[in-house]
Design an enzyme around this catalytic site. Structure first.
Site, PDB file in Angstrom:
ATOM      1  N   ASN A  36      30.868   5.666 -88.662  1.00 14.11           N
ATOM      2  CA  ASN A  36      30.019   4.495 -88.393  1.00 14.11           C
ATOM      3  C   ASN A  36      30.931   3.288 -88.164  1.00 14.11           C
ATOM      4  O   ASN A  36      31.719   2.912 -89.041  1.00 14.11           O
ATOM      5  CB  ASN A  36      29.099   4.277 -89.602  1.00 14.11           C
ATOM      6  CG  ASN A  36      28.174   3.086 -89.405  1.00 14.11           C
ATOM      7  OD1 ASN A  36      28.603   2.040 -88.938  1.00 14.11           O
ATOM      8  ND2 ASN A  36      26.926   3.236 -89.777  1.00 14.11           N
ATOM      9  N   HIS A  48      31.037  -1.954 -89.024  1.00 16.65           N
ATOM     10  CA  HIS A  48      31.767  -3.061 -89.656  1.00 16.65           C
ATOM     11  C   HIS A  48      32.964  -3.553 -88.849  1.00 16.65           C
ATOM     12  O   HIS A  48      33.515  -4.607 -89.149  1.00 16.65           O
ATOM     13  CB  HIS A  48      32.126  -2.705 -91.096  1.00 16.65           C
ATOM     14  CG  HIS A  48      30.873  -2.607 -91.924  1.00 16.65           C
ATOM     15  ND1 HIS A  48      29.934  -3.617 -91.948  1.00 16.65           N
ATOM     16  CD2 HIS A  48      30.371  -1.612 -92.678  1.00 16.65           C
ATOM     17  CE1 HIS A  48      28.920  -3.255 -92.718  1.00 16.65           C
ATOM     18  NE2 HIS A  48      29.154  -2.043 -93.154  1.00 16.65           N
ATOM     19  N   ARG A  62      33.639 -14.186 -86.310  1.00 13.66           N
ATOM     20  CA  ARG A  62      34.261 -15.282 -85.563  1.00 13.66           C
ATOM     21  C   ARG A  62      33.723 -15.374 -84.137  1.00 13.66           C
ATOM     22  O   ARG A  62      34.281 -16.107 -83.330  1.00 13.66           O
ATOM     23  CB  ARG A  62      35.787 -15.082 -85.520  1.00 13.66           C
ATOM     24  CG  ARG A  62      36.462 -15.186 -86.884  1.00 13.66           C
ATOM     25  CD  ARG A  62      36.566 -16.599 -87.385  1.00 13.66           C
ATOM     26  NE  ARG A  62      37.579 -17.332 -86.665  1.00 13.66           N
ATOM     27  CZ  ARG A  62      38.831 -17.515 -87.098  1.00 13.66           C
ATOM     28  NH1 ARG A  62      39.205 -17.036 -88.261  1.00 13.66           N
ATOM     29  NH2 ARG A  62      39.689 -18.189 -86.374  1.00 13.66           N
ATOM     30  N   HIS A 113      24.529   1.181 -85.796  1.00 11.63           N
ATOM     31  CA  HIS A 113      23.177   0.733 -86.130  1.00 11.63           C
ATOM     32  C   HIS A 113      22.930  -0.564 -85.368  1.00 11.63           C
ATOM     33  O   HIS A 113      23.564  -1.579 -85.645  1.00 11.63           O
ATOM     34  CB  HIS A 113      23.113   0.505 -87.648  1.00 11.63           C
ATOM     35  CG  HIS A 113      21.761   0.106 -88.157  1.00 11.63           C
ATOM     36  ND1 HIS A 113      21.470   0.022 -89.497  1.00 11.63           N
ATOM     37  CD2 HIS A 113      20.605  -0.242 -87.505  1.00 11.63           C
ATOM     38  CE1 HIS A 113      20.208  -0.356 -89.660  1.00 11.63           C
ATOM     39  NE2 HIS A 113      19.674  -0.529 -88.465  1.00 11.63           N
ATOM     40  N   ARG A 137      20.870  -3.470 -85.120  1.00 11.73           N
ATOM     41  CA  ARG A 137      19.866  -4.137 -85.964  1.00 11.73           C
ATOM     42  C   ARG A 137      19.094  -5.177 -85.170  1.00 11.73           C
ATOM     43  O   ARG A 137      19.595  -5.733 -84.201  1.00 11.73           O
ATOM     44  CB  ARG A 137      20.562  -4.838 -87.134  1.00 11.73           C
ATOM     45  CG  ARG A 137      20.986  -3.891 -88.234  1.00 11.73           C
ATOM     46  CD  ARG A 137      21.582  -4.657 -89.406  1.00 11.73           C
ATOM     47  NE  ARG A 137      21.713  -3.811 -90.570  1.00 11.73           N
ATOM     48  CZ  ARG A 137      20.782  -3.676 -91.514  1.00 11.73           C
ATOM     49  NH1 ARG A 137      19.664  -4.362 -91.455  1.00 11.73           N
ATOM     50  NH2 ARG A 137      20.972  -2.872 -92.537  1.00 11.73           N
ATOM     51  N   ARG A 152      23.516  -8.284 -86.119  1.00 12.85           N
ATOM     52  CA  ARG A 152      24.586  -8.855 -86.937  1.00 12.85           C
ATOM     53  C   ARG A 152      25.946  -8.193 -86.704  1.00 12.85           C
ATOM     54  O   ARG A 152      26.976  -8.748 -87.019  1.00 12.85           O
ATOM     55  CB  ARG A 152      24.233  -8.794 -88.419  1.00 12.85           C
ATOM     56  CG  ARG A 152      24.188  -7.392 -88.969  1.00 12.85           C
ATOM     57  CD  ARG A 152      23.982  -7.373 -90.461  1.00 12.85           C
ATOM     58  NE  ARG A 152      22.627  -7.697 -90.835  1.00 12.85           N
ATOM     59  CZ  ARG A 152      22.118  -7.424 -92.033  1.00 12.85           C
ATOM     60  NH1 ARG A 152      22.876  -6.879 -92.961  1.00 12.85           N
ATOM     61  NH2 ARG A 152      20.861  -7.705 -92.312  1.00 12.85           N
ATOM     62  N   GLU A 185      21.516   4.591 -84.981  1.00  8.52           N
ATOM     63  CA  GLU A 185      20.607   4.290 -86.101  1.00  8.52           C
ATOM     64  C   GLU A 185      19.755   3.118 -85.681  1.00  8.52           C
ATOM     65  O   GLU A 185      20.282   2.110 -85.175  1.00  8.52           O
ATOM     66  CB  GLU A 185      21.399   3.869 -87.343  1.00  8.52           C
ATOM     67  CG  GLU A 185      22.030   4.983 -88.094  1.00  8.52           C
ATOM     68  CD  GLU A 185      22.828   4.446 -89.282  1.00  8.52           C
ATOM     69  OE1 GLU A 185      22.672   3.271 -89.664  1.00  8.52           O
ATOM     70  OE2 GLU A 185      23.638   5.215 -89.808  1.00  8.52           O
ATOM     71  N   THR A 212      22.654  -4.088 -96.574  1.00  6.79           N
ATOM     72  CA  THR A 212      22.804  -2.807 -95.874  1.00  6.79           C
ATOM     73  C   THR A 212      21.497  -2.037 -96.082  1.00  6.79           C
ATOM     74  O   THR A 212      20.639  -2.485 -96.838  1.00  6.79           O
ATOM     75  CB  THR A 212      24.029  -2.020 -96.420  1.00  6.79           C
ATOM     76  OG1 THR A 212      24.127  -0.770 -95.735  1.00  6.79           O
ATOM     77  CG2 THR A 212      23.945  -1.758 -97.913  1.00  6.79           C
ATOM     78  N   THR A 213      21.358  -0.905 -95.427  1.00  7.66           N
ATOM     79  CA  THR A 213      20.134  -0.111 -95.581  1.00  7.66           C
ATOM     80  C   THR A 213      19.900   0.174 -97.070  1.00  7.66           C
ATOM     81  O   THR A 213      20.801   0.633 -97.763  1.00  7.66           O
ATOM     82  CB  THR A 213      20.270   1.221 -94.808  1.00  7.66           C
ATOM     83  OG1 THR A 213      20.777   0.925 -93.508  1.00  7.66           O
ATOM     84  CG2 THR A 213      18.932   1.921 -94.689  1.00  7.66           C
ATOM     85  N   GLU A 233      18.945  13.058 -92.493  1.00 12.33           N
ATOM     86  CA  GLU A 233      20.138  12.532 -93.162  1.00 12.33           C
ATOM     87  C   GLU A 233      19.694  12.125 -94.555  1.00 12.33           C
ATOM     88  O   GLU A 233      18.840  11.235 -94.711  1.00 12.33           O
ATOM     89  CB  GLU A 233      20.716  11.332 -92.407  1.00 12.33           C
ATOM     90  CG  GLU A 233      21.983  10.814 -93.089  1.00 12.33           C
ATOM     91  CD  GLU A 233      22.558   9.564 -92.437  1.00 12.33           C
ATOM     92  OE1 GLU A 233      22.336   9.343 -91.225  1.00 12.33           O
ATOM     93  OE2 GLU A 233      23.214   8.798 -93.158  1.00 12.33           O
ATOM     94  N   HIS A 250      25.762   7.251 -96.673  1.00 16.32           N
ATOM     95  CA  HIS A 250      25.558   5.950 -97.311  1.00 16.32           C
ATOM     96  C   HIS A 250      26.269   5.866 -98.650  1.00 16.32           C
ATOM     97  O   HIS A 250      25.769   6.358 -99.656  1.00 16.32           O
ATOM     98  CB  HIS A 250      24.069   5.609 -97.497  1.00 16.32           C
ATOM     99  CG  HIS A 250      23.847   4.123 -97.431  1.00 16.32           C
ATOM    100  ND1 HIS A 250      24.560   3.233 -98.190  1.00 16.32           N
ATOM    101  CD2 HIS A 250      23.025   3.380 -96.657  1.00 16.32           C
ATOM    102  CE1 HIS A 250      24.193   2.019 -97.910  1.00 16.32           C
ATOM    103  NE2 HIS A 250      23.266   2.060 -96.969  1.00 16.32           N
ATOM    104  N   GLY A 265      30.967   5.026 -92.952  1.00 12.23           N
ATOM    105  CA  GLY A 265      31.431   3.806 -92.299  1.00 12.23           C
ATOM    106  C   GLY A 265      32.316   2.956 -93.187  1.00 12.23           C
ATOM    107  O   GLY A 265      33.540   2.926 -93.029  1.00 12.23           O
TER     108      GLY A 265
HETATM  109  N1  PXP Z   1      23.793   6.343 -92.974  1.00 12.55           N
HETATM  110  C1  PXP Z   1      22.909   5.332 -92.845  1.00 12.55           C
HETATM  111  C2  PXP Z   1      21.504   5.650 -92.503  1.00 12.55           C
HETATM  112  C3  PXP Z   1      23.315   4.005 -93.017  1.00 12.55           C
HETATM  113  O1  PXP Z   1      22.418   3.013 -92.887  1.00 12.55           O
HETATM  114  C4  PXP Z   1      24.664   3.737 -93.313  1.00 12.55           C
HETATM  115  C5  PXP Z   1      25.121   2.329 -93.488  1.00 12.55           C
HETATM  116  O2  PXP Z   1      25.081   1.664 -92.289  1.00 12.55           O
HETATM  117  C6  PXP Z   1      25.543   4.826 -93.418  1.00 12.55           C
HETATM  118  C7  PXP Z   1      25.083   6.116 -93.267  1.00 12.55           C
HETATM  119  C8  PXP Z   1      26.998   4.631 -93.688  1.00 12.55           C
HETATM  120  O3  PXP Z   1      27.152   4.132 -94.982  1.00 12.55           O
HETATM  121  P1  PXP Z   1      28.552   3.585 -95.451  1.00 12.55           P
HETATM  122  O4  PXP Z   1      28.890   2.435 -94.562  1.00 12.55           O
HETATM  123  O5  PXP Z   1      28.330   3.190 -96.869  1.00 12.55           O
HETATM  124  O6  PXP Z   1      29.522   4.715 -95.298  1.00 12.55           O
END
Ligand code: PXP
Length: 246
Positions: free
Chosen positions: A7, A10, A18, A43, A45, A49, A70, A100-101, A151, A189, A211
């Site tokens: 993922n 970030h 910035r 993702h 959003r 963001r 996502e 976060t989710t 998932e 997650h 991620g």
């Molecule tokens: N799966 C889903 C559905 C998520 O929302 C996220 C966070 O964006 C992740 C996986 C990845 O989580 P992490 O960034 O904590 O590894």
């Protein structure tokens, strides 16, 4: 084979902090693939963001592994998904002011709202995944929505260290239940380089969406090189012409 989808959200978070062009999540996706990632997750959003539509368009054109989008189950996101055609869409819950989710998507409570979005995704030959809590009824509803994959939200396993064994047992039971229903089972997650190890014993889980821990580690293990490059320029180049560094 167990698959890793990286993922890259970030990388986008850092860029948007910035409002710069760098670091580019698209570059990050390519590096992740070159390092062995089996898929790229992002993702998009509602508040944009981190990932932008431009990123998604470029990712679709560039990456060679599986692109997992996502998204919230909204008409706006559906329109984008149908235009971009990711390999797979993972439906997630989304709250504007969450960090976060925050949990799995409640497929039972939201069934009527999600149903037509899920149908459109499938009709357009995009694979469907749903991010859910480890719960039999949620798995039943994933099946009812004709999902290809689930998932499992692994976050409580990651956070509640004292209850890990018990949560892991539940995850294993639900993963096996979902597999019997012919669903592909992934999880994600909160996974990091340490807490993932016991999860690897759950043979029914074939994929991991990770991620934050990877991006956080990349920043630290890459910082030394970045600093020494700058130090080298400052020390060795006396106002001369240098190649640009990206
Ligand atoms: N799966 C889903 C559905 C998520 O929302 C996220 C966070 O964006 C992740 C996986 C990845 O989580 P992490 O960034 O904590 O590894």
């Amino acid at each position: 084979m167990k698959r890793l989808s990286v993922n890259i959200d970030h990388i986008g978070t850092l860029r948007q902090a910035r409002q710069e062009k760098m670091p580019d999540p698209v570059y990050a996706a390519v590096l992740a693939e070159l390092a062995g990632a089996d898929g790229i997750t992002c993702h998009l959003r509602g508040d944009r963001r981190h990932i932008q539509e431009r990123d998604l368009d470029l990712l679709r054109k560039i990456i060679k592994t599986e692109l997992n989008l996502e998204m919230a189950a909204t008409p706006e996101m559906l329109k984008i998904a149908l235009k971009v055609q990711p390999d797979i869409v993972t439906l997630v819950p989304e709250r504007a002011d969450e960090l976060t989710t925050e949990g799995g998507l409640d497929l039972i409570k939201n069934y009527s709202r999600i149903k037509s979005i899920a149908e459109s995704i499938k009709q357009n030959k995009i694979k469907l995944s749903v991010f859910i809590e480890a719960d039999e009824k949620q798995v039943d509803y994933a099946k009812k929505l004709n999902a290809d994959q689930i998932e499992l939200n692994i976050n409580s396993y990651c956070q509640k260290v004292a209850q890990r064994k018990e949560i892991l047992r539940k995850i294993k039971t639900i993963a096996a239940y979902a597999q019997r229903k012919n669903l592909i089972v992934h999880c994600g997650h909160g996974l990091d380089y340490n807490n993932i190890k016991p999860i690897l014993t759950v043979k029914e889980i074939s994929g991991f969406s990770i991620g934050f821990s990877i991006i956080a580690r990349a920043v630290l293990i890459g910082l030394g090189k970045a600093v020494s490059e700058m130090k080298d320029i400052i020390t060795n180049i006396d106002g001369g012409v240098i190649n640009e560094i990206w």
